[in-house]
Design a protein around this motif. Structure first.
Motif, PDB file in Angstrom:
ATOM      1  N   VAL A 173       0.810  -1.231   0.000  1.00  0.00           N
ATOM      2  CA  VAL A 173       0.000   0.000   0.000  1.00  0.00           C
ATOM      3  C   VAL A 173       0.838   1.274   0.000  1.00  0.00           C
ATOM      4  O   VAL A 173       0.345   2.343  -0.366  1.00  0.00           O
ATOM      5  CB  VAL A 173      -0.955   0.028   1.220  1.00  0.00           C
ATOM      6  N   GLY A 174       2.090   1.185   0.427  1.00  0.00           N
ATOM      7  CA  GLY A 174       2.940   2.363   0.480  1.00  0.00           C
ATOM      8  C   GLY A 174       2.863   3.071   1.825  1.00  0.00           C
ATOM      9  O   GLY A 174       1.880   2.950   2.558  1.00  0.00           O
ATOM     10  N   GLU A 175       3.902   3.823   2.145  1.00  0.00           N
ATOM     11  CA  GLU A 175       3.961   4.525   3.427  1.00  0.00           C
ATOM     12  C   GLU A 175       2.990   5.695   3.499  1.00  0.00           C
ATOM     13  O   GLU A 175       2.550   6.093   4.573  1.00  0.00           O
ATOM     14  CB  GLU A 175       5.388   5.033   3.675  1.00  0.00           C
ATOM     15  N   ASN A 176       2.681   6.287   2.348  1.00  0.00           N
ATOM     16  CA  ASN A 176       1.856   7.500   2.342  1.00  0.00           C
ATOM     17  C   ASN A 176       0.364   7.206   2.262  1.00  0.00           C
ATOM     18  O   ASN A 176      -0.430   8.095   1.973  1.00  0.00           O
ATOM     19  CB  ASN A 176       2.256   8.401   1.173  1.00  0.00           C
ATOM     20  N   LYS A 177      -0.035   5.975   2.515  1.00  0.00           N
ATOM     21  CA  LYS A 177      -1.448   5.620   2.426  1.00  0.00           C
ATOM     22  C   LYS A 177      -2.091   5.461   3.811  1.00  0.00           C
ATOM     23  O   LYS A 177      -3.115   4.794   3.951  1.00  0.00           O
ATOM     24  CB  LYS A 177      -1.634   4.333   1.617  1.00  0.00           C
ATOM     25  N   GLU A 178      -1.494   6.072   4.838  1.00  0.00           N
ATOM     26  CA  GLU A 178      -2.154   6.060   6.140  1.00  0.00           C
ATOM     27  C   GLU A 178      -3.482   6.810   6.016  1.00  0.00           C
ATOM     28  O   GLU A 178      -3.533   7.908   5.459  1.00  0.00           O
ATOM     29  CB  GLU A 178      -1.271   6.722   7.201  1.00  0.00           C
ATOM     30  N   ASN A 179      -4.541   6.203   6.545  1.00  0.00           N
ATOM     31  CA  ASN A 179      -5.879   6.789   6.452  1.00  0.00           C
ATOM     32  C   ASN A 179      -6.260   7.037   4.991  1.00  0.00           C
ATOM     33  O   ASN A 179      -6.513   8.167   4.570  1.00  0.00           O
ATOM     34  CB  ASN A 179      -5.961   8.085   7.267  1.00  0.00           C
ATOM     35  N   VAL A 303       4.477  -1.976   8.413  1.00  0.00           N
ATOM     36  CA  VAL A 303       3.042  -1.887   8.142  1.00  0.00           C
ATOM     37  C   VAL A 303       2.613  -0.426   8.065  1.00  0.00           C
ATOM     38  O   VAL A 303       3.301   0.468   8.553  1.00  0.00           O
ATOM     39  CB  VAL A 303       2.204  -2.610   9.228  1.00  0.00           C
ATOM     40  N   THR A 304       1.462  -0.225   7.444  1.00  0.00           N
ATOM     41  CA  THR A 304       0.849   1.098   7.347  1.00  0.00           C
ATOM     42  C   THR A 304      -0.545   1.030   7.946  1.00  0.00           C
ATOM     43  O   THR A 304      -1.299   0.090   7.686  1.00  0.00           O
ATOM     44  CB  THR A 304       0.747   1.555   5.877  1.00  0.00           C
ATOM     45  N   PHE A 305      -0.893   2.031   8.753  1.00  0.00           N
ATOM     46  CA  PHE A 305      -2.241   2.115   9.311  1.00  0.00           C
ATOM     47  C   PHE A 305      -3.162   2.726   8.254  1.00  0.00           C
ATOM     48  O   PHE A 305      -3.397   3.929   8.239  1.00  0.00           O
ATOM     49  CB  PHE A 305      -2.246   2.970  10.579  1.00  0.00           C
ATOM     50  N   VAL A 306      -3.677   1.876   7.375  1.00  0.00           N
ATOM     51  CA  VAL A 306      -4.532   2.389   6.303  1.00  0.00           C
ATOM     52  C   VAL A 306      -5.883   2.854   6.838  1.00  0.00           C
ATOM     53  O   VAL A 306      -6.512   3.762   6.288  1.00  0.00           O
ATOM     54  CB  VAL A 306      -4.742   1.328   5.203  1.00  0.00           C
ATOM     55  N   GLY A 307      -6.356   2.221   7.900  1.00  0.00           N
ATOM     56  CA  GLY A 307      -7.642   2.583   8.466  1.00  0.00           C
ATOM     57  C   GLY A 307      -8.798   2.198   7.558  1.00  0.00           C
ATOM     58  O   GLY A 307      -8.630   1.546   6.527  1.00  0.00           O
ATOM     59  N   TYR A 308      -9.996   2.606   7.953  1.00  0.00           N
ATOM     60  CA  TYR A 308     -11.169   2.439   7.096  1.00  0.00           C
ATOM     61  C   TYR A 308     -11.166   3.570   6.065  1.00  0.00           C
ATOM     62  O   TYR A 308     -10.736   4.685   6.372  1.00  0.00           O
ATOM     63  CB  TYR A 308     -12.449   2.496   7.929  1.00  0.00           C
ATOM     64  N   PRO A 309     -11.612   3.310   4.841  1.00  0.00           N
ATOM     65  CA  PRO A 309     -11.617   4.383   3.840  1.00  0.00           C
ATOM     66  C   PRO A 309     -12.352   5.619   4.358  1.00  0.00           C
ATOM     67  O   PRO A 309     -13.446   5.517   4.924  1.00  0.00           O
ATOM     68  CB  PRO A 309     -12.364   3.754   2.656  1.00  0.00           C
ATOM     69  N   SER A 310     -11.728   6.781   4.180  1.00  0.00           N
ATOM     70  CA  SER A 310     -12.313   8.032   4.662  1.00  0.00           C
ATOM     71  C   SER A 310     -11.896   9.154   3.731  1.00  0.00           C
ATOM     72  O   SER A 310     -10.996   8.995   2.910  1.00  0.00           O
ATOM     73  CB  SER A 310     -11.853   8.332   6.093  1.00  0.00           C
ATOM     74  N   GLU A 311     -12.527  10.294   3.879  1.00  0.00           N
ATOM     75  CA  GLU A 311     -12.193  11.457   3.061  1.00  0.00           C
ATOM     76  C   GLU A 311     -11.637  12.600   3.898  1.00  0.00           C
ATOM     77  O   GLU A 311     -11.321  13.655   3.369  1.00  0.00           O
ATOM     78  CB  GLU A 311     -13.440  11.941   2.301  1.00  0.00           C
ATOM     79  N   ASP A 312     -11.533  12.398   5.204  1.00  0.00           N
ATOM     80  CA  ASP A 312     -11.063  13.479   6.076  1.00  0.00           C
ATOM     81  C   ASP A 312      -9.733  13.154   6.743  1.00  0.00           C
ATOM     82  O   ASP A 312      -9.334  13.823   7.699  1.00  0.00           O
ATOM     83  CB  ASP A 312     -12.114  13.796   7.139  1.00  0.00           C
ATOM     84  N   GLY A 313      -9.038  12.122   6.251  1.00  0.00           N
ATOM     85  CA  GLY A 313      -7.753  11.771   6.841  1.00  0.00           C
ATOM     86  C   GLY A 313      -7.854  11.152   8.215  1.00  0.00           C
ATOM     87  O   GLY A 313      -6.895  11.160   8.982  1.00  0.00           O
ATOM     88  N   ASN A 314      -9.006  10.600   8.534  1.00  0.00           N
ATOM     89  CA  ASN A 314      -9.211   9.975   9.843  1.00  0.00           C
ATOM     90  C   ASN A 314      -9.849   8.611   9.636  1.00  0.00           C
ATOM     91  O   ASN A 314     -11.070   8.470   9.634  1.00  0.00           O
ATOM     92  CB  ASN A 314     -10.105  10.855  10.717  1.00  0.00           C
ATOM     93  N   GLY A 315      -9.011   7.594   9.441  1.00  0.00           N
ATOM     94  CA  GLY A 315      -9.518   6.275   9.103  1.00  0.00           C
ATOM     95  C   GLY A 315      -9.799   5.373  10.279  1.00  0.00           C
ATOM     96  O   GLY A 315     -10.204   4.225  10.096  1.00  0.00           O
ATOM     97  N   SER A 316      -9.593   5.858  11.481  1.00  0.00           N
ATOM     98  CA  SER A 316      -9.840   5.024  12.657  1.00  0.00           C
ATOM     99  C   SER A 316     -11.197   5.351  13.260  1.00  0.00           C
ATOM    100  O   SER A 316     -11.751   6.427  13.046  1.00  0.00           O
ATOM    101  CB  SER A 316      -8.745   5.234  13.704  1.00  0.00           C
TER     102      SER A 316
END
Length: 455
Positions: A173-179, A303-316
């Motif tokens: 997923v890459g490092e820049n895909k958090e949230n 690992v990367t904390f991708v979180g749940y898909p979101s549009e506000d940068g807050n995937g948790s």
């Protein structure tokens, strides 16, 4: 059984009162003034069910000073055996709050707290914090207080919270895909190696995918301050249509819903062996259990904390088992606030919660305590059992987890019934009966009516 629990609790609280009164009167407790020592104020704390983690904190607080003594008002006595949602207890507690006859402190699940917050029956804890001290805004982890706010006020607070998020190997997923966003997820899925599933779950089916991709996107569609909703967003429609792909015949064959052929070891090693991309994790403590979810399950690879898909940068997703509010009509606001600040900062309470995976603390200093534990301490996040063969979690990885927790935006107010409506309507998309946009229209109508009836 309930009578035994009630008797044990009553006996414990009586002992606490007794211990408090039999202390040597010449030894003045910390924080008590001479005036405090002349009078003892009774503070009531109401619960729809007995919170066994809070009871020791109540006893400890009662023994720690003479000015205030807490007494439990047990609304669970109104609960029948088949009353799964404690409707009788909650109904009475809500009525007492509206009539101004409720206990000083109220302990409730967030789903039941939110409607009362809307009715403005709780005191603003910002005002109490400024007036009585005990804890400052800077002592909380970032974003905690703003998450508990409603219309700029602080009606309730939690001592602990659970964090729900998702993790994937960085190589995919890459490092820049958090949230990440729903677009990020779809693009990543299209490039997955053959036979690599999207989710590590059992059982895995289209409903599991739908719940995952809509979790955050749907929650942002509801405004609990105004009791309105808007599900007609392109992101939610895209997420619903994506989930629908897994329900249609012959669609996405690389996503297997059959786990019956897995052995236990194969399933447990699925993430490590690149059999699945994403693991949904629950973080309820800062100890070795979170190390397993974030490190060992992935073979300790980055690992990367991708979180749940979101549009506000807050995937948790953060939630609390219990929220604490103070009745705005309480004549004992200072004493009630003293107990809440005591519990927020009580090491015995917080360390017990951490050991039992009962929630992460909202006070920053406890993370310093946990990070300082040596690797041979079983309560340390760095602890590795003798039978664990993988590379131990590093301090840098532990810091990554802590920093992610600190970046979390809180969203403690939620509603089980709304979540059920969303899952129910999602089934029509999975079955090919509705498009994502059509489903969003139905959600707008159903949940709009639901909110209107409760506003």
């Amino acid at each position: 059984m309930k009578r035994i629990i009630a008797f044990t609790l009553a006996f414990s609280l009586m002992a606490a009162f007794s211990c408090g009164k039999n202390k040597d009167s010449s030894s003045e407790p910390d924080g008590d003034t001479q005036q405090d020592m002349l009078t003892t104020n009774e503070i009531t704390i109401g619960m729809p069910e007995i919170n066994k983690l809070v009871v020791p904190a109540i006893i400890s607080f009662n023994n720690s000073q003479k000015a205030y003594q807490l007494k439990i008002v047990d609304y669970s006595k109104l609960v029948s055996e088949d009353d799964n949602f404690h409707s009788n207890a909650l109904r009475q507690l809500q009525m007492d709050l509206i009539l101004g006859t409720a206990p000083d402190i109220i302990v409730l699940n967030p789903s039941y707290t939110q409607p009362l917050v809307h009715k403005e029956v709780f005191a603003d804890m910002y005002e109490l914090m400024d007036s009585f001290g005990g804890v400052s805004r800077d002592e909380f982890i970032p974003n905690a207080l703003s998450g508990f706010e409603a219309n700029g006020k602080l009606p309730a607070i939690a001592a602990n919270f659970d964090l729900h998020t998702a993790v994937a190997k960085t190589e995919f997923v890459g490092e820049n895909k958090e949230n990440w966003t729903i677009d990020d997820l779809v693009k990543t899925y299209e490039k997955l190696p053959e036979n690599m599933k999207l989710l590590h779950c059992e059982p895995c089916n289209a409903q599991a995918v739908c719940d995952f991709v809509t979790n955050k996107l749907s929650s942002k569609c509801v405004d609990f301050d105004s009791y309105t909703c808007n599900f007609n967003t392109p992101e939610l429609a895209k997420a619903l249509d994506f989930a629908g792909r897994f329900g249609r015949e012959n669609a996405d064959m690389k996503y297997s819903t059959d786990t019956t052929t897995y052995t236990s070891d194969e399933f447990q090693n699925e993430l490590k062996n690149n059999g699945a991309l994403i693991s949904e994790i629950d973080i309820g403590s800062f100890n070795q259990s979170v190390a397993w979810n974030v490190c060992y399950d992935f073979g300790c690879e980055p690992v990367t904390f991708v979180g749940y898909p979101s549009e506000d940068g807050n995937g948790s997703v953060s939630d609390c088992r219990w929220l604490y509010g103070i009745s705005k009509d309480s004549p004992n606001k200072e004493g009630a606030w003293r107990f809440i600040t005591y519990m927020l900062k009580d090491k015995n309470y917080q360390h017990k919660a951490n050991e039992e995976n009962r929630g992460l603390p909202v006070i920053k200093s406890f993370y310093d305590d946990y990070m300082s534990l040596s690797a041979d301490n079983e309560n340390s996040i760095l602890f590795v059992p003798d039978w664990q063969e993988d590379t131990p979690i590093t301090k840098e990885q532990a810091e990554q987890i802590r920093d992610y927790i600190f970046r979390t935006k809180f969203s403690p107010y939620f509603n089980f019934e709304i979540n059920s409506i969303i899952s129910e309507e999602c089934a029509a998309v999975i079955n090919g009966e509705k498009t994502g946009s059509e489903c969003a229209d139905i959600l707008n109508n159903r949940i709009g009516i639901y909110l209107s009836e409760r506003s």
